[in-house]
Design a protein around this motif. Sequence first.
Motif, short mmCIF file in Angstrom:
data_model
loop_
_atom_site.label_atom_id
_atom_site.label_comp_id
_atom_site.label_asym_id
_atom_site.label_seq_id
_atom_site.Cartn_x
_atom_site.Cartn_y
_atom_site.Cartn_z
N VAL A 1 -42.68 17.44 80.23
CA VAL A 1 -42.39 17.65 78.81
C VAL A 1 -41.40 18.80 78.69
N ILE A 2 -40.29 18.52 78.04
CA ILE A 2 -39.25 19.54 77.93
C ILE A 2 -39.46 20.35 76.65
N LEU A 3 -39.76 21.62 76.86
CA LEU A 3 -40.08 22.51 75.74
C LEU A 3 -38.82 22.92 74.99
N LYS A 4 -38.94 23.26 73.68
CA LYS A 4 -40.15 23.13 72.90
C LYS A 4 -40.12 21.85 72.07
N GLY A 5 -38.93 21.28 71.91
CA GLY A 5 -38.71 20.23 70.92
C GLY A 5 -39.56 18.99 71.06
N SER A 6 -40.01 18.68 72.29
CA SER A 6 -40.71 17.41 72.46
C SER A 6 -42.23 17.53 72.45
N ILE A 7 -42.76 18.68 72.01
CA ILE A 7 -44.23 18.86 72.09
C ILE A 7 -45.01 17.83 71.30
N PHE A 8 -44.63 17.59 70.06
CA PHE A 8 -45.42 16.64 69.23
C PHE A 8 -45.21 15.21 69.73
N PHE A 9 -43.98 14.90 70.07
CA PHE A 9 -43.67 13.57 70.60
C PHE A 9 -44.49 13.32 71.86
N ALA A 10 -44.50 14.31 72.76
CA ALA A 10 -45.21 14.15 74.03
C ALA A 10 -46.71 13.97 73.80
N THR A 11 -47.29 14.77 72.93
CA THR A 11 -48.75 14.67 72.75
C THR A 11 -49.10 13.32 72.12
N ASP A 12 -48.32 12.84 71.19
CA ASP A 12 -48.60 11.54 70.58
C ASP A 12 -48.38 10.40 71.58
N LEU A 13 -47.28 10.49 72.33
CA LEU A 13 -46.95 9.43 73.28
C LEU A 13 -47.97 9.35 74.43
N ILE A 14 -48.20 10.48 75.08
CA ILE A 14 -48.98 10.46 76.32
C ILE A 14 -50.44 10.09 76.04
N ARG A 15 -50.93 10.44 74.84
CA ARG A 15 -52.31 10.04 74.49
C ARG A 15 -52.45 8.53 74.38
#
Length: 185
Positions: A44-58
């Motif tokens: 996960v490339i910080l910081k911009g993708s935090i919400f995208f990553a948490t929604d996607l990876i879940r």
Amino acid sequence: MQQLHPDVERILADEKQIDEITTRLAKTITKDYQNSGRDLVFVVILKGSIFFATDLIRKVPLDCNIEFMKVSSYGAGTTTSGFIQVHVDLKRDVKDADVILVEDIIDSGRTLEKLSHLLANRGAHSVKCCTLLDKPERRQVPLKADYTGMEIPDEFVVGYGLDYNERYRNLPYVGILKRSVYASE
Ligand code: IMP
Ligand code: MG
């Protein structure tokens, strides 16, 4: 329904569209990696993708690791390659692993191009790129994401992790920032 932020011109992807995007990408990723037999590492490339990553990876029901990197990319200047500066690095070895880089947006393409090479040089078996947004018109290097949420026009966007001077990351949607916000600075 949340009020539109006064600095936002219009919404490009609302919460429902973002949910549909992460569901679609997660399904494709799950299908592509379910029989790989290798370690799967989301970077996960910080910081911009935090919400995208948490929604996607879940939404990806596979065994995986989640790692973070923070980098800044510099233009090539007079040289052809340029370089990236790594501010936060992986806490694990990616040798022989399948790596998926999770990015908020691809603009020039330099960040993901260099990061892909870096992780391939560290011995990853494969390195793929997953981005929420893509501005293909802005590309300076021939980089194509393997998983793209949405192509957008050449506009500066904020929200759902994306910032302008560290602001607007917490907006629940992706919207075009009014030009008057950055023209006045
Ligand atoms: P590039 O593809 O290496 O040029 O850089 C992509 C990075 O630039 C992204 O990870 C963002 O941090 C930043 N970026 C590019 N376009 C935008 C935008 O419209 N809004 C917010 N950040 C952006
Ligand atoms: Mg970024």
